[in-house]
Design an enzyme around this catalytic site. Structure first.
Site, PDB file in Angstrom:
ATOM      1  N   GLU A 248       0.824  -1.217   0.000  1.00 19.39           N
ATOM      2  CA  GLU A 248       0.000   0.000   0.000  1.00 19.39           C
ATOM      3  C   GLU A 248       0.854   1.261   0.000  1.00 19.39           C
ATOM      4  OE1 GLU A 248      -3.640  -1.803   2.740  1.00 19.39           O
ATOM      5  OE2 GLU A 248      -2.144  -0.517   3.649  1.00 19.39           O
ATOM      6  N   PRO A 249       1.704   1.440  -0.994  1.00 18.07           N
ATOM      7  CA  PRO A 249       2.577   2.614  -0.985  1.00 18.07           C
ATOM      8  C   PRO A 249       1.844   3.877  -1.431  1.00 18.07           C
ATOM      9  CG  PRO A 249       2.902   1.368  -2.998  1.00 18.07           C
ATOM     10  CD  PRO A 249       1.893   0.599  -2.180  1.00 18.07           C
ATOM     11  N   GLY A 250       2.132   4.975  -0.796  1.00 18.78           N
ATOM     12  CA  GLY A 250       1.595   6.268  -1.230  1.00 18.78           C
ATOM     13  C   GLY A 250       2.741   7.240  -1.436  1.00 18.78           C
ATOM     14  N   ARG A 251       3.295   7.679  -0.314  1.00 19.15           N
ATOM     15  CA  ARG A 251       4.346   8.689  -0.311  1.00 19.15           C
ATOM     16  C   ARG A 251       5.499   8.359  -1.263  1.00 19.15           C
ATOM     17  NH1 ARG A 251       5.419  11.661   4.247  1.00 19.15           N
ATOM     18  NH2 ARG A 251       4.215  10.170   5.440  1.00 19.15           N
TER      19      ARG A 251
ATOM     20  N   TYR B 161       3.616  18.077  11.195  1.00 17.36           N
ATOM     21  CA  TYR B 161       4.572  16.999  11.488  1.00 17.36           C
ATOM     22  C   TYR B 161       5.994  17.510  11.711  1.00 17.36           C
ATOM     23  CZ  TYR B 161       1.039  14.111   9.001  1.00 17.36           C
ATOM     24  OH  TYR B 161      -0.089  13.493   8.572  1.00 17.36           O
TER      25      TYR B 161
ATOM     26  N   CYS C 208      -3.964  33.390   9.522  1.00 23.14           N
ATOM     27  CA  CYS C 208      -3.897  34.086  10.810  1.00 23.14           C
ATOM     28  C   CYS C 208      -3.612  33.107  11.941  1.00 23.14           C
ATOM     29  CB  CYS C 208      -5.190  34.847  11.053  1.00 23.14           C
ATOM     30  SG  CYS C 208      -5.465  36.086   9.786  1.00 23.14           S
ATOM     31  N   GLU C 209      -2.406  32.559  11.946  1.00 22.26           N
ATOM     32  CA  GLU C 209      -1.925  31.628  12.967  1.00 22.26           C
ATOM     33  C   GLU C 209      -0.405  31.785  13.006  1.00 22.26           C
ATOM     34  OE1 GLU C 209      -3.458  28.971  14.671  1.00 22.26           O
ATOM     35  OE2 GLU C 209      -5.420  29.018  13.697  1.00 22.26           O
TER      36      GLU C 209
ATOM     37  N   TYR D  31       0.554  13.990   0.668  1.00 17.41           N
ATOM     38  CA  TYR D  31       0.007  14.649   1.854  1.00 17.41           C
ATOM     39  C   TYR D  31       0.130  16.166   1.735  1.00 17.41           C
ATOM     40  CZ  TYR D  31       0.229   9.827   3.146  1.00 17.41           C
ATOM     41  OH  TYR D  31       0.075   8.463   3.117  1.00 17.41           O
TER      42      TYR D  31
HETATM   43  C1  LIG Z   1      -1.621   6.107   4.886  1.00 18.59           C
HETATM   44  C2  LIG Z   1      -1.636   4.647   4.693  1.00 18.59           C
HETATM   45  C3  LIG Z   1      -0.803   4.043   3.749  1.00 18.59           C
HETATM   46  C4  LIG Z   1       0.203   4.808   2.913  1.00 18.59           C
HETATM   47  O1  LIG Z   1       1.279   5.295   3.621  1.00 18.59           O
HETATM   48  P1  LIG Z   1       2.502   5.937   2.805  1.00 18.59           P
HETATM   49  O2  LIG Z   1       3.432   6.415   3.819  1.00 18.59           O
HETATM   50  O3  LIG Z   1       1.942   7.072   2.017  1.00 18.59           O
HETATM   51  O4  LIG Z   1       3.075   4.882   1.958  1.00 18.59           O
HETATM   52  C5  LIG Z   1      -0.905   2.678   3.570  1.00 18.59           C
HETATM   53  N1  LIG Z   1      -1.778   1.943   4.294  1.00 18.59           N
HETATM   54  C6  LIG Z   1      -2.600   2.490   5.209  1.00 18.59           C
HETATM   55  C7  LIG Z   1      -3.544   1.630   5.941  1.00 18.59           C
HETATM   56  C8  LIG Z   1      -2.558   3.857   5.446  1.00 18.59           C
HETATM   57  O5  LIG Z   1      -3.361   4.399   6.363  1.00 18.59           O
END
Ligand SMILES: *Cc1c(COP(=O)(O)O)cnc(C)c1O
Length: 430
Positions: free
Chosen positions: A276-279, A319, A358-359, A387
């Site tokens: 499940e890669p995103g980043r 973060y 305004c923070e 993100y």
């Molecule tokens: C956010 C998330 C991801 C992705 O994380 P990355 O750091 O973007 O790879 C994968 N699985 C689950 C369940 C998440 O909540």
């Protein structure tokens, strides 16, 4: 690496000058490179090829349907964490069977939608949730497939807001409770519990937390099998790093070299693996461009006040995240050779790069050495693809920014800039 580089003193993407893109689409704008996005996805697929994994792109990292569509066309699935993201994934052309759905707080309506759409796997995070899913599936007379999200209690050594696999987090079920969980629910007729899901946090810059978590999980799977349960799916989650600074993150192949040997043999025995890669796919595929509105001195400090802030890119203040920031067209002598936190260049001045909100917590960088900036200068915030837009808000009634996609030598809008009318469009007239 990525498709954003300085040529002839100006930042380019896919051969296009970023200043020209800014003139055409305005600021602030997220610019994505299709080439980088696809390159990162292919590198992962190649590195993990021995596991033949279903790569489910994490929609929450950057969910524009045009980005999701590019990946879906490559055969990617989608990792979703809400009904809205599942809707988004399907709208982007990803079949629901290739979607996996996690989240600690799925509503009944979201669960029903996911089951009716035929979502690939529901990643269940508690006993209470399993009972609701099973009851809804029974009412609908539709079977669904579930994986238990286990909490392996490893420390991914990342920010506490993105550490999700330690005992004290709200995510998953303690790994010690997994056997009892399968004993209670493993024979459910409508919700077939046949998988294990992990997601330990993000970004995880070393392979050891993965190795520890997977080792614990494989032992659990052996116990479950010995107890007569079918466990045919292992979802390893996401969290692989991205290069916020040059070379900060291991390559996909480094993660794969540590992970593949642990599970390879089981894959030959029929185990299905999901990632499940995103980043790691989208972070370096996007930058945020913003224009300097004002330069300002307060006490000893210098502020570059820009038209993007915490409302546009929340990561620095939420973060404490570092993003490399540099002028799009720096004066001669200030073109960066490498993106590094410390650059030994004379003539840099320390300044805070802040937004219009305004923070006092509204900043993109604090005490950052930068070349001299003036009103009207364009500034690029790098590694902003993940993100970034997905966490942007309309706080202070500032419309959401535009998103554009560079494909080959062309750039096109993939989300128009919001207007002031958009801001009030959903409110009932007084
Ligand atoms: C956010 C998330 C991801 C992705 O994380 P990355 O750091 O973007 O790879 C994968 N699985 C689950 C369940 C998440 O909540």
């Amino acid at each position: 690496m990525d498709d954003f580089d300085y040529r002839h003193g100006e930042l380019h993407c896919g051969g296009l000058g970023v200043s020209t893109i800014a003139d055409r689409f305005g600021t602030p704008t997220y610019i994505y490179s299709a080439a980088t996005l696809l390159d990162h996805h292919r590198k992962l697929a190649r590195a993990f090829a021995a596991l033949n994994p279903l790569i489910c792109y994490s929609v929450k990292s950057s969910g524009n349907i045009n980005l999701c569509r590019l990946l879906a066309e490559e055969g990617a699935g989608m990792d979703v964490v809400s009904g809205g993201e599942l809707h988004r994934a399907i709208a982007a052309g990803c079949p629901a069977e290739r979607c996996v759905y996690a989240g600690v707080g799925k509503t009944d309506a979201e669960i029903e939608f996911a089951i009716l759409q035929g979502v690939g796997v529901l990643n269940v995070e508690s006993e209470a949730e399993f009972e609701v899913v099973a009851a809804i599936a029974a009412r609908l007379q539709r079977t669904c497939v579930a994986a238990l999200r286990v909490n392996p209690d490893v420390d991914p050594k990342t920010h506490r807001y993105t550490s999700t696999g330690r005992k004290e987090t709200k995510f998953g079920v303690d790994i010690e409770r997994a056997r009892a969980f399968f004993a209670a629910y493993g024979k459910d007729r409508w919700c077939r519990l046949t998988g294990i899901h992990l997601h330990i946090g993000s970004p995880v810059y070393s392979v050891q937390p993965y190795v520890d978590a997977i080792t614990k999980t494989l032992a659990l799977m052996d116990e479950l099998r010995a107890a007569g349960h079918t466990v045919d799916t292992l979802d390893l989650g996401g969290g692989f790093g991205a290069d916020y600074e040059t070379g900060q993150s291991p390559e996909a192949s480094v993660y794969a070299d540590a992970i593949v040997p642990l599970v390879e043999e089981r894959v030959r025995g029929g185990l299905r693996v999901i990632l499940e890669p995103g980043r790691t796919i989208v972070a370096n595929a996007g930058i945020l461009i913003t224009r300097v509105l004002y330069m300002k001195q307060s006490g000893d400090k210098t502020f570059a006040i820009c038209d993007a802030g915490m409302n546009t890119l929340l990561r620095p203040c939420h973060y404490d995240a570092f993003h490399f920031i540099w002028p799009v067209a720096p004066a001669a002598g200030f073109v960066p050779q490498r993106r590094a936190r410390t650059m030994q260049l004379d003539g840099l001045a320390l300044m805070d790069v802040v937004g219009p909100i305004c923070e006092s917590g509204d900043f993109l960088a604090i005490d950052r050495p930068l070349p001299p900036l003036r009103r009207g200068d364009l500034v690029a915030v790098f590694t902003a693809g993940a993100y970034g837009m997905s966490m942007a808000s309309r706080y202070n009634s500032v419309p959401l920014p535009a998103e554009v996609l560079v494909e080959g030598h062309e750039v096109r809008s993939i989300r128009r800039r919001e207007t002031w009318d958009d801001l009030i469009a959903h409110e009932c007239p007084a």
